[in-house]
Design a protein around this motif. Structure first.
Motif, PDB file in Angstrom:
ATOM      1  N   VAL A  30       0.846  -1.200   0.000  1.00 14.12           N
ATOM      2  CA  VAL A  30       0.000   0.000   0.000  1.00 14.12           C
ATOM      3  C   VAL A  30       0.881   1.250   0.000  1.00 14.12           C
ATOM      4  O   VAL A  30       0.611   2.216  -0.728  1.00 14.12           O
ATOM      5  N   ALA A  31       1.955   1.226   0.787  1.00 13.12           N
ATOM      6  CA  ALA A  31       2.885   2.360   0.824  1.00 13.12           C
ATOM      7  C   ALA A  31       3.553   2.564  -0.535  1.00 13.12           C
ATOM      8  O   ALA A  31       3.657   3.706  -1.015  1.00 13.12           O
ATOM      9  N   LYS A  32       3.989   1.484  -1.176  1.00 13.37           N
ATOM     10  CA  LYS A  32       4.628   1.590  -2.496  1.00 13.37           C
ATOM     11  C   LYS A  32       3.651   2.114  -3.542  1.00 13.37           C
ATOM     12  O   LYS A  32       4.015   2.929  -4.389  1.00 13.37           O
ATOM     13  N   ILE A  64       9.105   6.926   4.003  1.00  8.53           N
ATOM     14  CA  ILE A  64       7.847   7.374   4.611  1.00  8.53           C
ATOM     15  C   ILE A  64       7.311   6.314   5.575  1.00  8.53           C
ATOM     16  O   ILE A  64       6.878   6.628   6.690  1.00  8.53           O
ATOM     17  N   LEU A  65       7.368   5.053   5.175  1.00 11.17           N
ATOM     18  CA  LEU A  65       6.871   3.969   6.015  1.00 11.17           C
ATOM     19  C   LEU A  65       7.718   3.819   7.280  1.00 11.17           C
ATOM     20  O   LEU A  65       7.182   3.590   8.367  1.00 11.17           O
ATOM     21  N   ALA A 106       7.822   4.468  13.070  1.00  9.16           N
ATOM     22  CA  ALA A 106       8.486   5.057  14.239  1.00  9.16           C
ATOM     23  C   ALA A 106       7.515   5.930  15.044  1.00  9.16           C
ATOM     24  O   ALA A 106       7.604   6.005  16.267  1.00  9.16           O
ATOM     25  N   GLY A 107       6.578   6.559  14.354  1.00 14.70           N
ATOM     26  CA  GLY A 107       5.597   7.419  15.016  1.00 14.70           C
ATOM     27  C   GLY A 107       4.295   6.703  15.361  1.00 14.70           C
ATOM     28  O   GLY A 107       3.307   7.347  15.724  1.00 14.70           O
ATOM     29  N   ASP A 108       4.280   5.373  15.266  1.00 16.86           N
ATOM     30  CA  ASP A 108       3.090   4.554  15.519  1.00 16.86           C
ATOM     31  C   ASP A 108       1.906   5.033  14.686  1.00 16.86           C
ATOM     32  O   ASP A 108       0.796   5.183  15.172  1.00 16.86           O
ATOM     33  N   LYS A 109       2.163   5.282  13.397  1.00 21.85           N
ATOM     34  CA  LYS A 109       1.134   5.768  12.471  1.00 21.85           C
ATOM     35  C   LYS A 109       0.828   4.730  11.384  1.00 21.85           C
ATOM     36  O   LYS A 109       0.595   5.067  10.239  1.00 21.85           O
ATOM     37  N   ARG A 138       0.086   8.183   6.901  1.00 21.42           N
ATOM     38  CA  ARG A 138      -0.148   6.994   7.720  1.00 21.42           C
ATOM     39  C   ARG A 138      -0.633   5.849   6.833  1.00 21.42           C
ATOM     40  O   ARG A 138      -1.049   6.082   5.710  1.00 21.42           O
ATOM     41  N   ILE A 139      -0.645   4.671   7.402  1.00 19.41           N
ATOM     42  CA  ILE A 139      -1.329   3.535   6.791  1.00 19.41           C
ATOM     43  C   ILE A 139      -2.444   3.152   7.764  1.00 19.41           C
ATOM     44  O   ILE A 139      -2.181   2.755   8.898  1.00 19.41           O
ATOM     45  N   ASN A 140      -3.677   3.304   7.325  1.00 23.87           N
ATOM     46  CA  ASN A 140      -4.851   3.043   8.147  1.00 23.87           C
ATOM     47  C   ASN A 140      -5.552   1.765   7.699  1.00 23.87           C
ATOM     48  O   ASN A 140      -5.290   1.258   6.604  1.00 23.87           O
ATOM     49  N   ALA A 141      -6.484   1.308   8.532  1.00 20.90           N
ATOM     50  CA  ALA A 141      -7.306   0.152   8.171  1.00 20.90           C
ATOM     51  C   ALA A 141      -8.771   0.512   8.352  1.00 20.90           C
ATOM     52  O   ALA A 141      -9.174   0.986   9.413  1.00 20.90           O
ATOM     53  N   SER A 142      -9.552   0.290   7.301  1.00 22.10           N
ATOM     54  CA  SER A 142     -11.004   0.452   7.370  1.00 22.10           C
ATOM     55  C   SER A 142     -11.607  -0.893   7.765  1.00 22.10           C
ATOM     56  O   SER A 142     -11.165  -1.943   7.302  1.00 22.10           O
ATOM     57  N   LEU A 143     -12.635  -0.832   8.594  1.00 19.18           N
ATOM     58  CA  LEU A 143     -13.304  -2.027   9.085  1.00 19.18           C
ATOM     59  C   LEU A 143     -14.445  -2.395   8.146  1.00 19.18           C
ATOM     60  O   LEU A 143     -15.374  -1.620   7.953  1.00 19.18           O
TER      61      LEU A 143
END
Length: 182
Positions: A52-54, A64-65, A70-73, A141-146
């Motif tokens: 997803v980051a790539k 970026i990842l 490191a920032g818990d994002k 950030r990398i988020n997750a949708s439910l």
């Protein structure tokens, strides 16, 4: 990128009614899913996060990842950061949320309602999430949708108690207890 999590422990479920976090922000449906760091699914989750980051940041993805982790994002977190909550210590967890109500079903795929009492915090579930990259004025950030949760099996319920049992009460329809009501 959609991912299915199998046999993970459910924490902080807000599956039937959207809630705010500490009374702030827009109400959302949400859940966290605890997973053992040795579970093979962790490798697949991390690979999906990297993809997803790539897809979003191309050649800058690794840098970026690294900063996001490191920032818990990133949606996959170290459970030791929430060790004050039962079940988190020594585990990893995936946090997910959605503005729309997720599908909530039983083992046989029949729809579940809140009144059914499951799924509950501490039980085991299968979950459908979608990882996505955020890149806006709120950060990268990398988020997750439910997307959905399927009850898998019972587990020790996390704090919050539950309904009382009839055995906890006395019959007060007669005798001294009933007379005190008059």
């Amino acid at each position: 990128m959609k991912i299915k999590l199998s046999n993970v422990r459910l924490a902080f479920p807000a599956l039937f009614e959207a809630q705010t976090v500490n009374g702030e922000g827009k109400p959302a449906f949400s859940a966290s899913f605890l997973i053992d760091p040795k579970d093979p699914q962790v490798k697949a989750i991390n690979a999906a996060i990297e993809q997803v980051a790539k897809d979003k940041w191309g050649a800058k993805a690794d840098v970026i990842l690294k900063a996001a982790r490191a920032g818990d994002k990133v949606a996959l977190h170290d459970g030791d950061l929430k060790a004050q909550y039962g079940g988190f210590e020594g585990m990893l967890y995936v946090s997910s949320r959605s503005a729309t109500r997720p599908l909530v079903i039983d083992r046989d795929k029949t729809p579940l309602l809140e009144a059914d009492g499951k799924p509950y915090a501490g039980c085991y579930v299968n979950a459908s999430i979608e990882l996505w990259a955020q890149d806006n004025n709120y950060g990268k950030r990398i988020n997750a949708s439910l997307g959905g949760v399927q009850f898998f099996k019972d587990g020790d319920a996390f704090a919050g108690g539950g309904a009382a049992s009839e055995d906890e009460f006395d019959d007060v329809t007669s005798g001294a207890d009933a007379e005190s009501l008059v």
